[in-house]
Enzyme design. Sequence first.
Site, PDB file in Angstrom:
ATOM      1  N   ASP A 135      14.205 -14.803  -6.874  1.00  0.00           N
ATOM      2  CA  ASP A 135      12.808 -14.387  -6.768  1.00  0.00           C
ATOM      3  C   ASP A 135      12.411 -13.453  -7.904  1.00  0.00           C
ATOM      4  OD1 ASP A 135      10.222 -13.914  -5.290  1.00  0.00           O
ATOM      5  OD2 ASP A 135      11.044 -11.889  -5.225  1.00  0.00           O
ATOM      6  N   LEU A 137       4.660  -9.424  -2.903  1.00  0.00           N
ATOM      7  CA  LEU A 137       3.539  -9.561  -3.820  1.00  0.00           C
ATOM      8  C   LEU A 137       3.957  -9.869  -5.253  1.00  0.00           C
ATOM      9  CD1 LEU A 137       1.383  -6.557  -2.573  1.00  0.00           C
ATOM     10  CD2 LEU A 137       0.998  -8.975  -2.110  1.00  0.00           C
ATOM     11  N   ARG A 138       5.266 -10.074  -5.470  1.00  0.00           N
ATOM     12  CA  ARG A 138       5.719 -10.334  -6.837  1.00  0.00           C
ATOM     13  C   ARG A 138       5.084 -11.607  -7.397  1.00  0.00           C
ATOM     14  NH1 ARG A 138      10.955  -9.647  -6.328  1.00  0.00           N
ATOM     15  NH2 ARG A 138      11.026  -7.590  -7.286  1.00  0.00           N
ATOM     16  N   ALA A 139       4.926 -12.630  -6.563  1.00  0.00           N
ATOM     17  CA  ALA A 139       4.343 -13.879  -7.034  1.00  0.00           C
ATOM     18  C   ALA A 139       2.915 -13.670  -7.524  1.00  0.00           C
ATOM     19  CB  ALA A 139       4.376 -14.927  -5.920  1.00  0.00           C
TER      20      ALA A 139
END
Length: 360
Positions: A164, A245-247
């Site tokens: 991820d 919220l990384r995406a």
Amino acid sequence: MNAAVQRPVFPFAALIGQAPLQQALLLAAIDPGLGGVLVSGPRGTAKSTAARALAELLPEGQWVNLPLGASEDRLIGTLDIETVLRDRSVRFSPGLLAKAHRGVLYVDEVNLLPDALVDALLDAAAGGVNTVERDGVSHSHDASFVLIGTMNPEEGELRPQLIDRFGLMVELRNCFEAQVRQQIVKTRLAFDLDPQGFRAGYTRQQEAYVQRIRAAREALAQLDFDDTVHAHVSALCIDAAVDGLRADLVMLRAARALAALEQAAAVTTEHVERVAEAVLMHRRHDRETRAEGDVREGEASRQAAGNEDAALSSPPSPSPSSPDTASGAAAGDSDWGYLPPQPAGVAQIKGVIPLNAKKR
């Protein structure tokens, strides 16, 4: 390395059938803070060729290969023990992260690399700084590089927590189109027969890529996102049921890098759409499966909380000899886990003849 013996690099502009990979690599070159590119695919799909070709387009042209057997000290750097012993002074000995600054750090079979090294790689790639704290010494240095990791899924996967953290992912597949395969083979044979002559035919295209990357880096900070772009990114990430919220952050940065590459006046939803697959490929979850998992986790949490509350509010268990226990057992009430005494068998044994004092 001496230029006379340096291995010729296959031109980035000559890659065939690798448009998604080329776009992802260019975006990472424009904004190294994306967190690198993970390239998944079978053997012989030009993963390392494309990565090495990108390094030639960067300002320093630096290419650093991280071997699987590298130690953590070799990667992040360590104290120069020789200087400490000789001069009694503290000196930092830089590692591969320092060497890769402003270039490409390439990791083949990243899925086989120890987790500790992958963590260090991803931390430096995302932050652009490498910090080493050990033996009472803290040292930091710039480490802005394009991280490119390749893996063959047949040899194992990366842990979800690590995969991820790669900004973008591209999945390569074997080509089964006859015309495309023939074109790739002809191009590679031409390069192998006359590398310098082959490269000369792509000089203008290569220079155009260099100029585009330089101009995009300069324009990056002037591009912003409006509410429409933010809303579109949120909708895509929610639909993909991503974790955290990384995406969202990576998708916005990747769309901005693409807009800068194309010298667009603003970031649009079209840019978002064109980078979304590379951002979500390794983060996407099935919404129904994720919802069922969330429900199970919620039920387990509520059950655990209920058991804890019941244990705290329960009265102390009465002793086995108390009248309450006897009356409760007779009435069929709960005995709080108490078991009545069970008869135990008694076996007769022969008498023991004591030994004489002299034999003791």
